[in-house]
Design a protein around this motif. Structure first.
Motif, PDB file in Angstrom:
ATOM      1  N   MET A   1      75.348 -52.231 -11.753  1.00  0.00           N
ATOM      2  CA  MET A   1      74.383 -51.330 -12.251  1.00  0.00           C
ATOM      3  C   MET A   1      74.398 -51.232 -13.767  1.00  0.00           C
ATOM      4  SD  MET A   1      73.576 -47.756 -10.885  1.00  0.00           S
ATOM      5  CE  MET A   1      73.274 -47.365  -9.345  1.00  0.00           C
ATOM      6  N   PHE A   2      75.564 -51.221 -14.294  1.00  0.00           N
ATOM      7  CA  PHE A   2      75.701 -51.170 -15.747  1.00  0.00           C
ATOM      8  C   PHE A   2      75.049 -52.383 -16.391  1.00  0.00           C
ATOM      9  CE2 PHE A   2      78.091 -52.104 -19.631  1.00  0.00           C
ATOM     10  CZ  PHE A   2      77.771 -50.976 -20.346  1.00  0.00           C
ATOM     11  N   LEU A   3      75.207 -53.499 -15.789  1.00  0.00           N
ATOM     12  CA  LEU A   3      74.623 -54.731 -16.297  1.00  0.00           C
ATOM     13  C   LEU A   3      73.099 -54.634 -16.322  1.00  0.00           C
ATOM     14  CD1 LEU A   3      75.129 -57.610 -17.255  1.00  0.00           C
ATOM     15  CD2 LEU A   3      75.057 -58.323 -14.881  1.00  0.00           C
ATOM     16  N   MET A   4      72.511 -54.065 -15.332  1.00  0.00           N
ATOM     17  CA  MET A   4      71.078 -53.941 -15.268  1.00  0.00           C
ATOM     18  C   MET A   4      70.561 -52.969 -16.337  1.00  0.00           C
ATOM     19  SD  MET A   4      69.005 -53.279 -11.886  1.00  0.00           S
ATOM     20  CE  MET A   4      67.370 -53.808 -11.747  1.00  0.00           C
ATOM     21  N   ALA A   5      71.208 -51.889 -16.529  1.00  0.00           N
ATOM     22  CA  ALA A   5      70.809 -50.930 -17.547  1.00  0.00           C
ATOM     23  C   ALA A   5      70.937 -51.554 -18.920  1.00  0.00           C
ATOM     24  CB  ALA A   5      71.663 -49.659 -17.432  1.00  0.00           C
ATOM     25  N   ASN A   6      71.959 -52.330 -19.146  1.00  0.00           N
ATOM     26  CA  ASN A   6      72.179 -52.985 -20.429  1.00  0.00           C
ATOM     27  C   ASN A   6      71.063 -53.987 -20.720  1.00  0.00           C
ATOM     28  OD1 ASN A   6      73.364 -53.694 -22.787  1.00  0.00           O
ATOM     29  ND2 ASN A   6      74.997 -54.900 -21.866  1.00  0.00           N
ATOM     30  N   SER A   7      70.612 -54.732 -19.716  1.00  0.00           N
ATOM     31  CA  SER A   7      69.541 -55.703 -19.944  1.00  0.00           C
ATOM     32  C   SER A   7      68.220 -54.994 -20.216  1.00  0.00           C
ATOM     33  CB  SER A   7      69.427 -56.665 -18.774  1.00  0.00           C
ATOM     34  OG  SER A   7      68.868 -56.024 -17.662  1.00  0.00           O
ATOM     35  N   MET A   8      67.984 -53.839 -19.636  1.00  0.00           N
ATOM     36  CA  MET A   8      66.776 -53.074 -19.914  1.00  0.00           C
ATOM     37  C   MET A   8      66.792 -52.565 -21.349  1.00  0.00           C
ATOM     38  SD  MET A   8      66.182 -51.023 -16.371  1.00  0.00           S
ATOM     39  CE  MET A   8      64.666 -50.274 -16.813  1.00  0.00           C
ATOM     40  N   ASP A  10      68.316 -53.992 -23.795  1.00  0.00           N
ATOM     41  CA  ASP A  10      68.114 -55.171 -24.641  1.00  0.00           C
ATOM     42  C   ASP A  10      66.635 -55.540 -24.727  1.00  0.00           C
ATOM     43  OD1 ASP A  10      70.793 -55.347 -25.170  1.00  0.00           O
ATOM     44  OD2 ASP A  10      71.169 -56.981 -23.740  1.00  0.00           O
ATOM     45  N   SER A  11      65.924 -55.504 -23.601  1.00  0.00           N
ATOM     46  CA  SER A  11      64.506 -55.882 -23.618  1.00  0.00           C
ATOM     47  C   SER A  11      63.679 -54.845 -24.367  1.00  0.00           C
ATOM     48  CB  SER A  11      63.982 -56.089 -22.206  1.00  0.00           C
ATOM     49  OG  SER A  11      63.981 -54.872 -21.489  1.00  0.00           O
ATOM     50  N   SER A  12      64.002 -53.573 -24.233  1.00  0.00           N
ATOM     51  CA  SER A  12      63.258 -52.561 -24.978  1.00  0.00           C
ATOM     52  C   SER A  12      63.551 -52.661 -26.470  1.00  0.00           C
ATOM     53  CB  SER A  12      63.559 -51.152 -24.454  1.00  0.00           C
ATOM     54  OG  SER A  12      64.906 -50.806 -24.694  1.00  0.00           O
ATOM     55  N   THR A  13      64.777 -53.009 -26.820  1.00  0.00           N
ATOM     56  CA  THR A  13      65.111 -53.206 -28.230  1.00  0.00           C
ATOM     57  C   THR A  13      64.358 -54.407 -28.791  1.00  0.00           C
ATOM     58  OG1 THR A  13      67.324 -52.320 -27.827  1.00  0.00           O
ATOM     59  CG2 THR A  13      67.000 -53.563 -29.863  1.00  0.00           C
ATOM     60  N   ILE A  14      64.270 -55.463 -28.023  1.00  0.00           N
ATOM     61  CA  ILE A  14      63.537 -56.656 -28.457  1.00  0.00           C
ATOM     62  C   ILE A  14      62.062 -56.315 -28.636  1.00  0.00           C
ATOM     63  CG2 ILE A  14      62.747 -58.946 -27.726  1.00  0.00           C
ATOM     64  CD1 ILE A  14      65.518 -59.309 -26.409  1.00  0.00           C
ATOM     65  N   GLU A  15      61.505 -55.558 -27.685  1.00  0.00           N
ATOM     66  CA  GLU A  15      60.101 -55.161 -27.792  1.00  0.00           C
ATOM     67  C   GLU A  15      59.876 -54.265 -29.007  1.00  0.00           C
ATOM     68  OE1 GLU A  15      58.382 -53.603 -24.212  1.00  0.00           O
ATOM     69  OE2 GLU A  15      59.300 -55.186 -23.011  1.00  0.00           O
ATOM     70  N   GLU A  16      60.776 -53.330 -29.246  1.00  0.00           N
ATOM     71  CA  GLU A  16      60.661 -52.462 -30.419  1.00  0.00           C
ATOM     72  C   GLU A  16      60.731 -53.274 -31.703  1.00  0.00           C
ATOM     73  OE1 GLU A  16      63.426 -49.191 -30.437  1.00  0.00           O
ATOM     74  OE2 GLU A  16      62.870 -48.617 -28.392  1.00  0.00           O
ATOM     75  N   THR A  17      61.620 -54.254 -31.726  1.00  0.00           N
ATOM     76  CA  THR A  17      61.748 -55.116 -32.897  1.00  0.00           C
ATOM     77  C   THR A  17      60.453 -55.894 -33.118  1.00  0.00           C
ATOM     78  OG1 THR A  17      64.111 -55.347 -32.486  1.00  0.00           O
ATOM     79  CG2 THR A  17      63.104 -56.953 -33.955  1.00  0.00           C
ATOM     80  N   LYS A  18      59.858 -56.409 -32.024  1.00  0.00           N
ATOM     81  CA  LYS A  18      58.589 -57.135 -32.134  1.00  0.00           C
ATOM     82  C   LYS A  18      57.488 -56.211 -32.664  1.00  0.00           C
ATOM     83  CE  LYS A  18      58.724 -60.766 -28.634  1.00  0.00           C
ATOM     84  NZ  LYS A  18      58.123 -61.212 -27.361  1.00  0.00           N
ATOM     85  N   VAL A  19      57.423 -55.011 -32.094  1.00  0.00           N
ATOM     86  CA  VAL A  19      56.402 -54.065 -32.514  1.00  0.00           C
ATOM     87  C   VAL A  19      56.595 -53.702 -33.979  1.00  0.00           C
ATOM     88  CG1 VAL A  19      55.560 -51.694 -32.205  1.00  0.00           C
ATOM     89  CG2 VAL A  19      55.966 -53.140 -30.204  1.00  0.00           C
TER      90      VAL A  19
END
Length: 98
Positions: A1-8, A10-19
């Motif tokens: 579960m921790f792994l899944m939360a961590n990947s989410m 990461d993806s939101s951080t990547i999206e924020e960086t793109k934005v």
């Protein structure tokens, strides 16, 4: 579960960086366009002042041209009048021989 939360995260951080990156690019382009618009406005104002100046000069020259035309017409009329007086009172040099 921790792994899944961590990947989410990461993806939101990547999206924020793109934005953020895209926003910065758009902001930079906007600032460049604003600066260009300001330069164009200044240039446009200079051109309008020059146009007004040339219109004023043109009106002055047109008035001067009209005055010269009237003066020329008066001189032509005077010349014609003098020419007709001379023709009617032409002198014969033989009349003045002694």
């Amino acid at each position: 579960m921790f792994l899944m939360a961590n990947s989410m995260d990461d993806s939101s951080t990547i999206e924020e960086t793109k934005v953020n990156s895209e926003f910065e690019e758009v902001l930079e382009v906007f600032n460049e366009m604003r600066e260009k618009a300001q330069r164009l406005a200044i240039s446009n104002n200079k051109l309008r002042r020059n146009l007004k100046l040339h219109i004023t000069k043109l009106a002055s020259r047109q008035s001067e041209l009209n005055n010269l035309r009237q003066e020329n017409e008066k001189l032509v009329s005077s010349y014609k009048a003098i020419g007709s007086v001379r023709a009617s009172t032409s002198l014969n040099m033989d009349d003045y021989k002694f």
